[in-house]
Design an enzyme around this catalytic site. Structure first.
Site, PDB file in Angstrom:
ATOM      1  N   GLU A  21     -88.588  18.147 122.130  1.00  0.00           N
ATOM      2  CA  GLU A  21     -89.085  19.430 122.673  1.00  0.00           C
ATOM      3  C   GLU A  21     -89.913  20.173 121.617  1.00  0.00           C
ATOM      4  OE1 GLU A  21     -86.204  21.647 124.973  1.00  0.00           O
ATOM      5  OE2 GLU A  21     -87.305  23.497 124.632  1.00  0.00           O
ATOM      6  N   LYS A  36     -77.723  25.950 126.568  1.00  0.00           N
ATOM      7  CA  LYS A  36     -78.679  24.833 126.428  1.00  0.00           C
ATOM      8  C   LYS A  36     -79.562  25.074 125.206  1.00  0.00           C
ATOM      9  CE  LYS A  36     -82.662  22.487 127.268  1.00  0.00           C
ATOM     10  NZ  LYS A  36     -83.903  22.558 126.494  1.00  0.00           N
ATOM     11  N   HIS A  61     -93.686  29.019 123.066  1.00  0.00           N
ATOM     12  CA  HIS A  61     -93.426  27.700 123.624  1.00  0.00           C
ATOM     13  C   HIS A  61     -94.734  26.993 123.961  1.00  0.00           C
ATOM     14  CE1 HIS A  61     -90.726  24.806 125.442  1.00  0.00           C
ATOM     15  NE2 HIS A  61     -91.582  24.717 126.441  1.00  0.00           N
ATOM     16  N   ASP A 118     -72.497  11.169 117.931  1.00  0.00           N
ATOM     17  CA  ASP A 118     -72.467  10.919 119.370  1.00  0.00           C
ATOM     18  C   ASP A 118     -72.745  12.229 120.115  1.00  0.00           C
ATOM     19  OD1 ASP A 118     -71.730  10.478 121.998  1.00  0.00           O
ATOM     20  OD2 ASP A 118     -69.959   9.282 121.506  1.00  0.00           O
TER      21      ASP A 118
HETATM   22  C1  MEV Z   1     -85.444  26.021 126.195  1.00  0.00           C
HETATM   23  O1  MEV Z   1     -85.316  24.687 125.794  1.00  0.00           O
HETATM   24  C2  MEV Z   1     -84.247  26.830 125.759  1.00  0.00           C
HETATM   25  C3  MEV Z   1     -84.224  28.297 126.245  1.00  0.00           C
HETATM   26  O2  MEV Z   1     -84.325  28.329 127.669  1.00  0.00           O
HETATM   27  C4  MEV Z   1     -82.907  28.868 125.798  1.00  0.00           C
HETATM   28  C5  MEV Z   1     -82.620  30.246 126.351  1.00  0.00           C
HETATM   29  O3  MEV Z   1     -83.107  30.618 127.420  1.00  0.00           O
HETATM   30  O4  MEV Z   1     -81.843  30.970 125.669  1.00  0.00           O
HETATM   31  C6  MEV Z   1     -85.377  29.056 125.684  1.00  0.00           C
END
Ligand code: MEV
Length: 439
Positions: free
Chosen positions: A85, A280, A393, A296
């Site tokens: 990513e 995430k 991003h 792992d």
């Molecule tokens: C993207 O990989 C992760 C985010 O969505 C985490 C979040 O929203 O806190 C930017």
């Protein structure tokens, strides 16, 4: 042509590729070329990778990046991260630099116990089973000595074995619930070998236990396996500073930013839809280091998300508060990691990653990995509550879009410069490439 095959694993690598390419691809030659492009010229290295799994047909590359400037308990680290990513390593590096100037990250390992279970069925009087367990417990441990003696010599081993009655959930169902200390090993093989040994001894001794009825003697072992739920293999990572020091951004005061940040964390604490995405973001940092250090990541993912739901509702792993003008952001997270065994001594890049991290113990690695997660979460929340996530991003994603359109090096230079001052979106990049090519 049949799309099924018997004895595939017995074919040579080239025969496997031949069959796959001819069976599943319109252009078999192209498929073979792509697979071969990723082979390593160094035959020994290639063979090492071939032998990690069954039916290897190529290598699957991920970029290995480094996020420098992480100050953890006053020691500096450059953290290796394997991830696809675009913005993750950049975000980690930014967060590391930000906290470097504010005292860095503070971490502690709270506990390091791992769990394994023998699941079995027992038909009879549970009091008799209890008597049997008490009589046999020390033999279970002593019989497993050939497996445990090296671990014990290093200070680890079996911590305890409990008999658990689960008959209110499933009729006749019981467990041997075993806790382990596996030191620098993740310990999956060690734990599973111990459990299978306990199961054998347990079943065998039951046949000879005098107080058992004929039916009670026949214990049925269902399975013996470690648990990836490790709520007692826990690490804490934290950052804190005066609220006034919290912003570099002139458009928002430190106090206003801190309050908004805490609100964003509070939302993830109570709202599962947000908590999953919030966590995430944490896993973006965690998985990348877990992968780079040959650990792992599926085990870590499973354990972490179970922990996030430990109170019966999925929630944020991280927390934040403002008290007496101090902003504190922290996380406690279960991480079962190893720095010996598994891939750690085998994969050359894993060895390199561990050396880069000053050859950490498993406990040190737990702290580094937790920091990578907290840093990632900080970076995401900072963007989300100020500029929005897409600005940074999409800047990082720009190169992917340019590569998708096979931009030349010269085109990339011009377009990167153009997008330094213009918002990046997929369509804006496509327009810019088309305009440039028209010129
Ligand atoms: C993207 O990989 C992760 C985010 O969505 C985490 C979040 O929203 O806190 C930017």
């Amino acid at each position: 042509m049949s799309k099924t095959i018997a004895g595939f694993s017995k074919l040579s690598k080239s025969k496997k590729i031949e069959w796959i390419a001819n069976t599943y691809f319109e252009n078999a030659e192209n498929a073979k070329t792509v697979l071969k492009q990723y082979w390593n010229d160094n035959e020994k290295l290639q063979q090492l990778h071939d032998e990690f799994i069954e039916n290897t047909i190529s290598n699957y590359y991920l970029p290995l990046g480094v996020a420098p400037n992480f100050l953890i308990n006053n020691k500096l680290y450059a953290i290796p991260m394997a991830i696809e990513e675009s913005s993750v390593v950049a975000a980690a590096s930014k967060a590391a630099k930000f906290w470097l100037d504010r005292g860095g990250f503070k971490t502690t390992v709270i506990s390091s116990t791992k769990i394994g279970q023998v699941h079995f069925m027992f038909k009879g009087d549970s009091k008799n089973l209890d008597l049997f367990f008490k009589a046999i417990k020390s033999k279970l441990i002593s019989d497993a000595k050939p497996i445990t003696k090296n671990m014990e010599a290093r200070g680890g081993g079996i911590l305890d074995i409990e008999l658990r009655d689960k008959t209110t959930d499933i009729e006749d169902y019981y467990q041997l619930h075993v806790s382990f200390e596996t030191l620098d090993a993740m310990g999956a093989n060690f734990i599973n070998s111990c459990l299978e040994h306990f199961a054998k001894t347990f079943k065998h001794e039951a046949l000879q236990f005098k107080s058992f009825s004929e039916e009670e003697k026949h214990i049925e072992i269902v399975m013996s396996i470690l648990s990836n739920y490790v709520p007692n293999c826990l690490v804490r990572a934290e950052v804190s500073c005066n609220v006034e020091d919290l912003t570099e951004n002139k458009t928002i005061s430190g106090k206003a930013f801190a309050e908004k940040f805490v609100r964003a964390v509070n939302i993830a604490e109570i709202e599962p839809y947000r908590a999953v995405t919030h966590n995430k973001g944490i896993m973006n940092g965690i998985d990348a280091v877990v992968l780079a250090t040959g650990n792992d990541f599926r085990a870590v993912e499973a354990g972490v998300h179970a922990y996030a739901a430990k109170n019966g509702k999925y929630s944020s792993l991280s927390h934040a508060k403002i008290e007496n003008g101090i902003f504190t952001f922290w996380m406690e997270i279960p991480l079962a990691l190893g720095t010996v065994g598994g891939l750690t001594g085998l994969h050359p890049l894993v060895k390199l990653a561990l050396e880069l991290l000053h050859k950490p113990s498993a406990k040190e690695l737990m702290q580094i990995v937790a920091v990578a997660g907290l840093a990632q979460n900080f970076a995401a929340l900072r963007s989300l509550t100020t500029t929005g996530i897409q600005q940074g991003h999409m800047k990082m994603h720009l190169m992917n879009i340019l590569n998708q359109f096979e931009a030349t090096d010269a085109e990339k230079v011009i377009l990167v410069e153009h997008f330094a001052n213009n918002p990046v979106s997929h369509s804006a990049v496509v327009d810019a490439i088309n305009n440039l090519r028209k010129e």
